[in-house]
Design a protein around this motif. Structure first.
Motif: not given
Length: 204
Positions: A146-152, A182-187
């Motif tokens: 999950h962490a790597k997905i979020a980073t990509q 935590h890093c984007t306001a997008l849905p």
């Protein structure tokens, strides 16, 4: 009779869905072999096997596997990603569609296009394939997965600022949603919670 029977291709989904609907009586059928076989092509034998299992199940059925979703739907199940794709179509495009299995791309794209078509609009889809991350899930390291997905995804969003929403195409990817918020306001849309809220609105 259970409130809902879920067909999974990974054991890890059982606890995740039980946590999403603690007041509901859920039954789980786990068939990892179906995904393994489907990744090399959906044969007539496999199609029949999946269909027979779903058709023999009483009550409502939810299929949590995107790869076999189309076959499951034809047999009477709800595809886990259908409510999510409808939500994405409500938001509108461009939609960043993230997936980690190549076998997911075609069914997810078709379903998202269908959701947009039902609203009389063409879908603008930006695929983000992350196949190199799938081994982390197979090995059971879901936090790293999950962490790597979020980073990509965060990196890709920086290059596509006009994106309207992010679709995490596979149920296994849902854990990346909170990290991304935590890093984007997008849905950021993940299928398990949306599907459960749609199918069991008073029991979750």
């Amino acid at each position: 009779m259970p409130d809902l029977t879920l067909f999974h291709t990974a054991e890890v989904h059982v606890a995740s869905f039980d946590a999403l609907a603690p007041q509901a009586l859920l039954a789980h059928v786990v068939r990892p072999d179906w995904l393994t076989r489907a990744q090399t092509g959906m044969t007539a034998e496999l199609r029949q096997e999946i269909s027979a299992a779903i058709e023999a199940t009483p009550g409502p059925v939810l299929c949590s596997c995107t790869t076999i979703g189309a076959v499951a739907e034809m047999a009477g199940a709800t595809r886990i990603d259908w409510p999510m794709m409808q939500r994405a179509a409500e938001i509108g495009g461009p939609v960043m569609m993230v997936y980690c299995l190549d076998s997911t791309r075609a069914p997810s794209t078709a379903l998202l296009e269908r959701a947009f078509a039902e609203r009389g609009r063409a879908a603008e889809i930006r695929p983000l394939p992350l196949p190199d991350l799938w081994p982390h899930f197979i090995e059971g390291d879901t936090p790293l997965f999950h962490a790597k997905i979020a980073t990509q995804v965060e990196t890709s969003l920086a290059l596509a600022p006009d994106t309207s929403c992010v679709v995490l195409a596979q149920a296994s990817m849902a854990g990346a949603k909170d990290l991304l918020q935590h890093c984007t306001a997008l849905p950021v849309l993940a299928s398990p919670a949306i599907a459960i809220a749609t199918l069991l609105p008073l029991r979750s």
